[in-house]
Write a protein that holds these residues in place. Structure first.
Motif, short mmCIF file in Angstrom:
data_model
loop_
_atom_site.label_atom_id
_atom_site.label_comp_id
_atom_site.label_asym_id
_atom_site.label_seq_id
_atom_site.Cartn_x
_atom_site.Cartn_y
_atom_site.Cartn_z
N PHE A 6 7.74 -3.06 -6.35
CA PHE A 6 8.66 -1.83 -6.68
C PHE A 6 9.19 -2.35 -5.43
O PHE A 6 9.74 -2.82 -5.85
N TYR A 41 6.65 5.49 -9.47
CA TYR A 41 5.43 4.53 -10.06
C TYR A 41 4.15 5.15 -10.27
O TYR A 41 2.64 4.55 -11.06
N TYR A 61 -1.06 7.04 -3.38
CA TYR A 61 0.47 5.96 -3.39
C TYR A 61 0.65 6.02 -1.12
O TYR A 61 0.37 4.93 -0.86
N LEU A 114 2.46 -1.14 -6.30
CA LEU A 114 3.91 -0.85 -4.79
C LEU A 114 4.26 -1.98 -4.30
O LEU A 114 5.29 -1.74 -4.21
#
Length: 98
Positions: free
Chosen positions: A32, A60, A67, A29
Motif C-alpha cells: 500500500f 488494509y 498495523y 502495508l
C-alpha cells in the motif's frame, strides 16, 4: 484489488518471501505504501516525492495491533521510514529490494 490491479513479484525474491513468512501484514502495508507513494510533491498534505500517507488500517484489512506490528517490522527491516503526524503516518520506502 477488484479494479484489475495486480502485484508482480519476481521468483526467487528471498527478501520478499522472508517478509511474508515473518508477517504477511508487513508485506501488505509495504504494497500500500508503494501504491500510494507520491510521484509529484503534494503541497496540501506536505508530502515529498516518494512519500505516502497511511493510517487507515481498516482499508488494509488489519486491526490496529496488526498495523502497529507491521509498521515496526518495516522499520526494523530497514524497508521504510515512518513519521507520525496529526493527519496520519507519512511513510517512505527506503529499500526497494522487494
Amino acid at each position: 484489488m477488484g479494479d484489475g490491479t495486480y502485484v508482480q513479484a519476481p521468483r526467487g525474491n528471498e527478501e520478499a518471501e522472508q517478509l511474508i513468512r515473518r508477517n504477511p501484514n508487513a508485506f501488505i502495508l509495504l504494497y500500500f505504501i508503494s501504491q500510494r507513494a507520491r510521484r509529484t510533491k503534494d503541497e496540501i498534505n506536505h508530502l515529498e516525492i516518494g512519500e505516502a500517507m497511511i493510517g487507515d488500517f481498516e482499508t488494509y484489512g488489519m486491526s490496529k495491533r496488526n498495523y502497529r506490528t507491521a509498521k515496526a517490522i518495516l522499520e526494523e527491516c530497514g524497508l521504510a521510514t515512518l513519521k507520525p503526524t496529526h493527519k496520519g503516518t507519512i511513510a517512505k520506502i527506503i529499500n526497494t529490494s522487494i
